[in-house]
Design a protein around this motif. Structure first.
Motif, PDB file in Angstrom:
ATOM      1  N   TYR A  69       0.835  -1.210   0.000  1.00  0.00           N
ATOM      2  CA  TYR A  69       0.000   0.000   0.000  1.00  0.00           C
ATOM      3  C   TYR A  69       0.867   1.256   0.000  1.00  0.00           C
ATOM      4  O   TYR A  69       0.663   2.183  -0.808  1.00  0.00           O
ATOM      5  CB  TYR A  69      -0.936  -0.012   1.216  1.00  0.00           C
ATOM      6  CG  TYR A  69      -1.676   1.287   1.416  1.00  0.00           C
ATOM      7  CD1 TYR A  69      -2.862   1.550   0.743  1.00  0.00           C
ATOM      8  CD2 TYR A  69      -1.164   2.280   2.267  1.00  0.00           C
ATOM      9  CE1 TYR A  69      -3.532   2.754   0.908  1.00  0.00           C
ATOM     10  CE2 TYR A  69      -1.818   3.487   2.446  1.00  0.00           C
ATOM     11  CZ  TYR A  69      -3.015   3.721   1.761  1.00  0.00           C
ATOM     12  OH  TYR A  69      -3.656   4.921   1.925  1.00  0.00           O
ATOM     13  N   GLU A  70       1.837   1.313   0.900  1.00  0.00           N
ATOM     14  CA  GLU A  70       2.642   2.521   1.057  1.00  0.00           C
ATOM     15  C   GLU A  70       3.531   2.767  -0.153  1.00  0.00           C
ATOM     16  O   GLU A  70       3.707   3.916  -0.578  1.00  0.00           O
ATOM     17  CB  GLU A  70       3.464   2.430   2.337  1.00  0.00           C
ATOM     18  CG  GLU A  70       2.589   2.462   3.596  1.00  0.00           C
ATOM     19  CD  GLU A  70       3.382   2.386   4.897  1.00  0.00           C
ATOM     20  OE1 GLU A  70       2.821   2.781   5.942  1.00  0.00           O
ATOM     21  OE2 GLU A  70       4.546   1.917   4.854  1.00  0.00           O
ATOM     22  N   GLN A  71       4.058   1.685  -0.742  1.00  0.00           N
ATOM     23  CA  GLN A  71       4.921   1.849  -1.916  1.00  0.00           C
ATOM     24  C   GLN A  71       4.102   2.269  -3.142  1.00  0.00           C
ATOM     25  O   GLN A  71       4.550   3.095  -3.940  1.00  0.00           O
ATOM     26  CB  GLN A  71       5.667   0.553  -2.203  1.00  0.00           C
ATOM     27  CG  GLN A  71       6.779   0.246  -1.200  1.00  0.00           C
ATOM     28  CD  GLN A  71       7.501  -1.058  -1.511  1.00  0.00           C
ATOM     29  OE1 GLN A  71       7.032  -1.864  -2.326  1.00  0.00           O
ATOM     30  NE2 GLN A  71       8.631  -1.263  -0.853  1.00  0.00           N
ATOM     31  N   THR A  72       2.912   1.688  -3.297  1.00  0.00           N
ATOM     32  CA  THR A  72       2.095   1.975  -4.479  1.00  0.00           C
ATOM     33  C   THR A  72       1.514   3.380  -4.438  1.00  0.00           C
ATOM     34  O   THR A  72       1.565   4.122  -5.426  1.00  0.00           O
ATOM     35  CB  THR A  72       0.958   0.946  -4.605  1.00  0.00           C
ATOM     36  OG1 THR A  72       1.518  -0.358  -4.721  1.00  0.00           O
ATOM     37  CG2 THR A  72       0.095   1.251  -5.825  1.00  0.00           C
ATOM     38  N   TYR A  73       0.960   3.740  -3.303  1.00  0.00           N
ATOM     39  CA  TYR A  73       0.266   5.020  -3.207  1.00  0.00           C
ATOM     40  C   TYR A  73       1.165   6.157  -2.701  1.00  0.00           C
ATOM     41  O   TYR A  73       0.744   7.320  -2.698  1.00  0.00           O
ATOM     42  CB  TYR A  73      -0.970   4.892  -2.312  1.00  0.00           C
ATOM     43  CG  TYR A  73      -1.990   3.908  -2.848  1.00  0.00           C
ATOM     44  CD1 TYR A  73      -2.643   4.150  -4.058  1.00  0.00           C
ATOM     45  CD2 TYR A  73      -2.300   2.743  -2.155  1.00  0.00           C
ATOM     46  CE1 TYR A  73      -3.585   3.253  -4.560  1.00  0.00           C
ATOM     47  CE2 TYR A  73      -3.225   1.832  -2.648  1.00  0.00           C
ATOM     48  CZ  TYR A  73      -3.867   2.095  -3.850  1.00  0.00           C
ATOM     49  OH  TYR A  73      -4.793   1.199  -4.342  1.00  0.00           O
ATOM     50  N   GLY A  74       2.383   5.824  -2.285  1.00  0.00           N
ATOM     51  CA  GLY A  74       3.328   6.840  -1.870  1.00  0.00           C
ATOM     52  C   GLY A  74       2.922   7.602  -0.630  1.00  0.00           C
ATOM     53  O   GLY A  74       3.207   8.800  -0.508  1.00  0.00           O
ATOM     54  N   GLN A  75       2.268   6.927   0.284  1.00  0.00           N
ATOM     55  CA  GLN A  75       1.855   7.585   1.524  1.00  0.00           C
ATOM     56  C   GLN A  75       1.804   6.557   2.645  1.00  0.00           C
ATOM     57  O   GLN A  75       1.582   5.363   2.391  1.00  0.00           O
ATOM     58  CB  GLN A  75       0.481   8.241   1.361  1.00  0.00           C
ATOM     59  CG  GLN A  75      -0.624   7.268   0.992  1.00  0.00           C
ATOM     60  CD  GLN A  75      -1.928   7.990   0.656  1.00  0.00           C
ATOM     61  OE1 GLN A  75      -1.933   9.065   0.061  1.00  0.00           O
ATOM     62  NE2 GLN A  75      -3.033   7.395   1.048  1.00  0.00           N
ATOM     63  N   PRO A  76       2.025   6.998   3.889  1.00  0.00           N
ATOM     64  CA  PRO A  76       1.978   6.054   5.006  1.00  0.00           C
ATOM     65  C   PRO A  76       0.552   5.570   5.252  1.00  0.00           C
ATOM     66  O   PRO A  76      -0.413   6.281   4.976  1.00  0.00           O
ATOM     67  CB  PRO A  76       2.506   6.876   6.185  1.00  0.00           C
ATOM     68  CG  PRO A  76       2.212   8.292   5.811  1.00  0.00           C
ATOM     69  CD  PRO A  76       2.352   8.370   4.326  1.00  0.00           C
ATOM     70  N   LEU A  77       0.437   4.345   5.745  1.00  0.00           N
ATOM     71  CA  LEU A  77      -0.875   3.802   6.093  1.00  0.00           C
ATOM     72  C   LEU A  77      -1.326   4.409   7.410  1.00  0.00           C
ATOM     73  O   LEU A  77      -0.720   4.162   8.457  1.00  0.00           O
ATOM     74  CB  LEU A  77      -0.801   2.277   6.208  1.00  0.00           C
ATOM     75  CG  LEU A  77      -2.097   1.591   6.663  1.00  0.00           C
ATOM     76  CD1 LEU A  77      -3.232   1.856   5.686  1.00  0.00           C
ATOM     77  CD2 LEU A  77      -1.878   0.087   6.838  1.00  0.00           C
ATOM     78  N   GLU A  78      -2.352   5.220   7.347  1.00  0.00           N
ATOM     79  CA  GLU A  78      -2.892   5.849   8.545  1.00  0.00           C
ATOM     80  C   GLU A  78      -4.411   5.738   8.517  1.00  0.00           C
ATOM     81  O   GLU A  78      -5.031   5.800   7.453  1.00  0.00           O
ATOM     82  CB  GLU A  78      -2.486   7.330   8.612  1.00  0.00           C
ATOM     83  CG  GLU A  78      -0.990   7.547   8.774  1.00  0.00           C
ATOM     84  CD  GLU A  78      -0.618   9.015   8.766  1.00  0.00           C
ATOM     85  OE1 GLU A  78      -1.491   9.847   8.390  1.00  0.00           O
ATOM     86  OE2 GLU A  78       0.526   9.340   9.120  1.00  0.00           O
ATOM     87  N   TYR A  79      -4.981   5.573   9.699  1.00  0.00           N
ATOM     88  CA  TYR A  79      -6.437   5.503   9.837  1.00  0.00           C
ATOM     89  C   TYR A  79      -6.924   6.720  10.611  1.00  0.00           C
ATOM     90  O   TYR A  79      -6.159   7.341  11.354  1.00  0.00           O
ATOM     91  CB  TYR A  79      -6.855   4.235  10.575  1.00  0.00           C
ATOM     92  CG  TYR A  79      -6.400   2.951   9.921  1.00  0.00           C
ATOM     93  CD1 TYR A  79      -7.043   2.431   8.804  1.00  0.00           C
ATOM     94  CD2 TYR A  79      -5.309   2.240  10.438  1.00  0.00           C
ATOM     95  CE1 TYR A  79      -6.621   1.244   8.218  1.00  0.00           C
ATOM     96  CE2 TYR A  79      -4.884   1.060   9.857  1.00  0.00           C
ATOM     97  CZ  TYR A  79      -5.545   0.557   8.746  1.00  0.00           C
ATOM     98  OH  TYR A  79      -5.130  -0.612   8.173  1.00  0.00           O
ATOM     99  N   SER A  80      -8.184   7.010  10.475  1.00  0.00           N
ATOM    100  CA  SER A  80      -8.756   8.153  11.187  1.00  0.00           C
ATOM    101  C   SER A  80      -9.179   7.790  12.602  1.00  0.00           C
ATOM    102  O   SER A  80      -9.708   8.624  13.323  1.00  0.00           O
ATOM    103  CB  SER A  80      -9.968   8.706  10.417  1.00  0.00           C
ATOM    104  OG  SER A  80     -10.916   7.688  10.173  1.00  0.00           O
ATOM    105  N   CYS A  81      -8.968   6.519  12.981  1.00  0.00           N
ATOM    106  CA  CYS A  81      -9.231   6.098  14.357  1.00  0.00           C
ATOM    107  C   CYS A  81      -7.898   5.836  15.058  1.00  0.00           C
ATOM    108  O   CYS A  81      -6.826   6.038  14.490  1.00  0.00           O
ATOM    109  CB  CYS A  81     -10.101   4.844  14.385  1.00  0.00           C
ATOM    110  SG  CYS A  81      -9.274   3.413  13.676  1.00  0.00           S
TER     111      CYS A  81
END
Length: 595
Positions: A575-587
């Motif tokens: 996920y992080e490599q493909t979308y170029g962003q850290p995996l973060e949730y709103s919770c």
């Protein structure tokens, strides 16, 4: 039925309109080829017993007549219907035929304000291929510039490629495969078409999937007649061209020729005699209002096509789903579905042959896989599903044992994507199975229900005895070298790109049977195809990662937890490599990670 081929024909009417249906049926029956058997369905909700008896009396050795009450079906799909008033109009009933009658491949729908001078079997015998409908051009759009401009500027359809929906040869199989009813409901959520209403919706959904059958099969009594009187097979008395209201109606003699042989003739003659000049003036005014409505819709800045092109038009039901996903993420409710599942009926042990040992199960499986293959080919060809790339297929190819396959769950089509991965891995002697929910097996309707029950599916159950049978079947399949797809996130969130926290069940099966887990993660990007729901169709890249093996030195529980954590880390990295962003949730992050 004497081994004759059966032709299914549908009318839709209410108690006031059924007398015209009787005349249309009479003309059809007199001119039909008697080498076939016909079943005439009258879709309705409120026809009186007296009128039913009059219609049923028309039946003979070659024509069966039956009344199909749409009320029960409407109730069964009530949660889908955003605007209840639409469904009180019989004109919309044609949209339900394919789903109400899942065994029919093809059917003729015909409006009641028609005379069938030709042999209806000739229309039925057209080869539809993969087209959704067979139909004729709508002459109002061709001959009246305001209407033609309306369909081109509001619907984005060429005026010469807009069909009249009063006579249709319906490809029921394609309606089900391509979810025509669901697309109609989506469009109802998005935009209220007020000119030709159901005809507008159908033309949008069936665009580029129409077999043009020729105007003789739907000659509208309107403007310039596009074919000679001698070749006309169906007269269609559209708009105010009604012989029972106008003595001088063009081609009205054909209507009265058949009407005189019916029991409603006297009632129709009275209707003609009692129709007032004031009512005729109102007819003319209604035509003027309809034309003015078409012009007004064309000139609206926020009409359907303008809003669609500007990306401002989204299906309300999809927007509500996205809002619910955001809410559930904020609340950490990752294992809950945001869309309603089919109601669940408890699956009993005797109701399921998990390993497909019975001859009947094997036959159904072969048929289901044939239909599933056609469906998959179709959605790939029409780009309803787009698989851009499969990365890491060698990890699947090199497996020398059974395995649990895991995948993120975001679309009803994602299991077809993993089916493609399985086929690309080329393990012809080792089967591919899918774990599904109980309600999807017991209560899923129509075409998809048939696939759910027969395409190597392994339904869960609330019944303890059935679950023991399920566990035994999964163990047997894995030990025999087969592959079992499990969605460890548990819930399906539409087009959700982040990996969700994983449940232990899939990994417990892998640990118990000492087989690896093969993590698959599908990433998405917008294609250049704008769907009828106002959202771009997603292009999938399927990432197949290295298998995760259980550790012989660890216990079953330790291995299950180890594999669960590694699987999540693999997905997170992709996920992080493909979308170029850290995996973060709103919770809360700890809650999301299941720690």
């Amino acid at each position: 039925m004497n081994n004759k081929e059966v032709i299914q024909i549908f009318y839709a009417c209410d108690d006031n309109f059924v007398k015209y249906t009787i005349v249309s049926m009479t003309s059809m029956m007199k001119n039909a080829n008697r080498d076939y058997q016909y079943v005439i369905h009258i879709l309705n909700t409120d026809i009186s017993e007296q009128m039913k008896e009059m219609v049923l009396a028309l039946a003979d050795d070659d024509f069966t007549v039956q009344f199909d009450d749409v009320g029960d079906y409407l109730y069964s799909i009530r949660d889908k219907l955003p605007i209840r008033d639409y469904y009180s109009h019989t004109t919309y009933f044609r949209l339900f035929i394919a789903e109400m009658f899942p065994d029919y491949d093809k059917a003729v729908y015909i409006d009641s304000d028609t005379i069938v001078k030709g042999d209806i079997s000739e229309l039925y015998m057209h080869d539809l291929g993969d087209n959704y409908v067979g139909a004729a051009n709508e002459q109002a759009m061709v001959q009246v510039d305001e209407y033609g401009t309306y369909v081109e500027r509001v619907l984005g359809i060429d005026r010469h490629h807009f069909f009249n929906a009063g006579v249709l040869l319906i490809n029921c199989e394609q309606f089900r495969k391509n979810q025509v009813l669901d697309k109609f409901v989506q469009l109802l959520h998005m935009y209220d078409f007020v000119v030709t209403q159901d005809e507008d919706y159908l033309n949008l959904i069936c665009k580029d999937k129409v077999l043009w059958v020729g105007q003789k099969w739907n000659t509208e009594v309107f403007g310039e007649i596009p074919c000679s009187e001698e070749e006309i097979c169906i007269f269609h008395y559209i708009m105010v061209s009604k012989p029972w209201h106008y003595e001088d109606c063009r081609f009205g003699d054909y209507f009265w020729e058949y009407a005189k042989d019916t029991k409603v003739y006297d009632a129709l003659r009275r209707e003609l005699a009692e129709y007032t000049d004031e009512e005729r003036r109102e007819d003319a005014d209604s035509c003027d209002r309809l034309l003015a409505t078409a012009v007004a819709e064309t000139n609206k800045e926020n009409n359907y096509y303008n809003m669609l092109k500007a990306g401002k038009l989204k299906a309300k039901d999809r927007l509500l789903v996205l809002e619910k996903i955001a809410q559930y993420e904020r609340e950490g409710r990752f294992d809950e579905d945001v869309e309603e599942d089919p109601p669940t009926k408890e699956l009993q042990p005797e109701d399921i042959d998990y390993l497909r040992k019975k001859a009947s199960s094997k036959i159904k499986k072969r048929f289901a896989y044939t239909m599933a293959r056609r469906f998959l080919n179709n959605i790939l060809e029409t780009r309803q599903m787009i698989v851009k790339e499969i990365i890491g297929i060698e990890h699947f190819k090199n497996l020398d044992s059974g395995a649990i396959i895991t995948c993120n769950h975001f679309n009803a089509f994602d299991s077809f994507a993993i089916q493609m991965v399985y086929e690309a891995a080329d393990h012809p002697k080792r089967g591919f199975y899918r774990v599904i929910r109980e309600g999807n097996y017991t209560n899923f309707p129509g075409f998809y229900g048939m696939l759910m029950r027969n395409c190597n599916t392994l339904p869960l159950s609330a019944n303890p005895k059935t679950m023991r049978k399920f566990i035994e079947a999964v163990d047997t399949l894995l030990k025999s070298g087969n592959f079992v797809l499990v969605y460890p996130e548990q819930s399906m969130w539409w087009n959700y790109r982040k990996p969700k926290p994983l449940k232990k069940g899939a990994f417990t099966f892998a640990a118990q049977n000492r087989v690896p887990v093969l993590p698959c993660f599908i990433t998405m990007e917008d294609s250049d195809i704008l769907g009828t729901d106002g959202f771009y169709v997603q292009e999938y890249t399927i990432h197949v990662s290295e298998p995760i093996y259980p550790d012989p030195a660890k216990s079953k529980g330790e291995n299950a937890e180890m594999m669960r954590q590694k699987n999540f880390e693999v997905w997170k990295q992709i996920y992080e490599q493909t979308y170029g962003q850290p995996l973060e949730y709103s919770c809360d992050a700890q809650k999301a990670a299941g720690k």
